[in-house]
Write a protein that holds these residues in place. Structure first.
Motif, short mmCIF file in Angstrom:
data_model
loop_
_atom_site.label_atom_id
_atom_site.label_comp_id
_atom_site.label_asym_id
_atom_site.label_seq_id
_atom_site.Cartn_x
_atom_site.Cartn_y
_atom_site.Cartn_z
N PRO A 44 21.04 -14.98 -64.23
CA PRO A 44 22.40 -15.47 -64.05
C PRO A 44 22.45 -16.99 -64.23
O PRO A 44 21.50 -17.70 -63.90
CB PRO A 44 22.74 -15.07 -62.60
N VAL A 45 23.55 -17.46 -64.74
CA VAL A 45 23.71 -18.90 -64.98
C VAL A 45 23.91 -19.65 -63.66
O VAL A 45 23.32 -20.72 -63.44
CB VAL A 45 24.90 -19.17 -65.92
N TYR A 46 24.69 -19.07 -62.77
CA TYR A 46 25.09 -19.77 -61.55
C TYR A 46 24.36 -19.21 -60.32
O TYR A 46 24.14 -18.00 -60.21
CB TYR A 46 26.60 -19.65 -61.34
N LEU A 47 24.04 -20.11 -59.41
CA LEU A 47 23.38 -19.71 -58.16
C LEU A 47 24.22 -18.70 -57.40
O LEU A 47 23.68 -17.74 -56.83
CB LEU A 47 23.13 -20.95 -57.29
N ILE A 48 25.52 -18.89 -57.37
CA ILE A 48 26.36 -18.00 -56.60
C ILE A 48 26.33 -16.58 -57.14
O ILE A 48 26.42 -15.60 -56.39
CB ILE A 48 27.81 -18.55 -56.52
N ASP A 49 26.13 -16.43 -58.46
CA ASP A 49 26.05 -15.09 -59.03
C ASP A 49 24.72 -14.42 -58.68
O ASP A 49 24.67 -13.20 -58.46
CB ASP A 49 26.25 -15.14 -60.54
#
Length: 210
Positions: free
Chosen positions: A113-118
């Motif tokens: 995933p690109v984003y930590l939150i994802d």
């Protein structure tokens, strides 16, 4: 007691953190905060033969960024996923339930995933499935400073500098307990690998102090 909890996303959060998810009917995950360094948002702690092992997800622009948590990107310039997976395998391949959870976890550590939150959302979905967490969950619609009406606020209750100082009542046999002693409030992975499906009843039956 309040039925609503607001809490941050964590990277395979600690046992007490996960215990809190069982204690409230409605969970709201904070998605409008600014990224905070030295937290479990991108860290977890497991136990190895020589003591505690701290694992950290590297971030683009480093850990000192002050951007919204939803904009924080994961760095893949180094093979951190492979390192984390090898560490988990080394720490837990002799645990009773390692094989039971291996495949589902491996899917998380091979995705990018690109984003930590994802990444943390993927972990949330996996934990809800394997632990059968009875609570419903949603995400915040804005950032609110405490006290928040009709909510218990556990944001930043457990951070790396104090996570083993909080009250801890859940006891179980750990892989390296004979070498390093019992280590409280490790990543939820420790409890799952050691106790398997019975982790659900241990978490459901334990009431955290508010």
């Amino acid at each position: 007691m309040n039925d609503n909890l607001i809490i941050e996303y964590q990277y395979f959060g600690s046992i007490n953190y996960t215990n809190a998810l069982f204690q409230f009917s409605n969970i709201e995950f904070e998605v409008y905060e600014s990224f905070q360094k030295m937290s479990f948002r991108n860290r977890m702690v497991v136990a190895g033969s020589n003591g505690l092992v701290h694992l950290s997800v590297p971030l683009e622009k480093g850990r000192d960024q002050k951007q919204p948590i939803s904009d924080v990107k994961i760095s893949y310039s180094l093979p951190w996923q492979q390192q984390h997976w090898r560490t988990i395998e080394s720490c837990y391949n002799r645990s009773p339930f390692y094989e039971f959870y291996r495949d589902g976890l491996e899917n998380i550590f091979t995705s990018k995933p690109v984003y930590l939150i994802d990444l943390n959302r993927d972990i949330r979905n996996w934990l809800w499935k394997v632990l059968k967490i009875p609570s419903s969950y949603a995400e915040t619609s804005s950032y609110q400073t405490p006290p928040i009406q009709d909510h218990t606020d556990f944001r930043n209750r457990w951070v790396p500098k104090n996570f083993q100082l909080d009250a801890f009542k859940i006891r179980y046999r750990q892989v390296f307990e004979d070498r390093i002693g019992f280590q409280p409030n490790l990543s939820i992975l420790d409890l799952l690998f050691c106790m398997g499906p019975s982790a659900h009843s241990l978490l459901k039956g334990n009431i955290l102090p508010i």
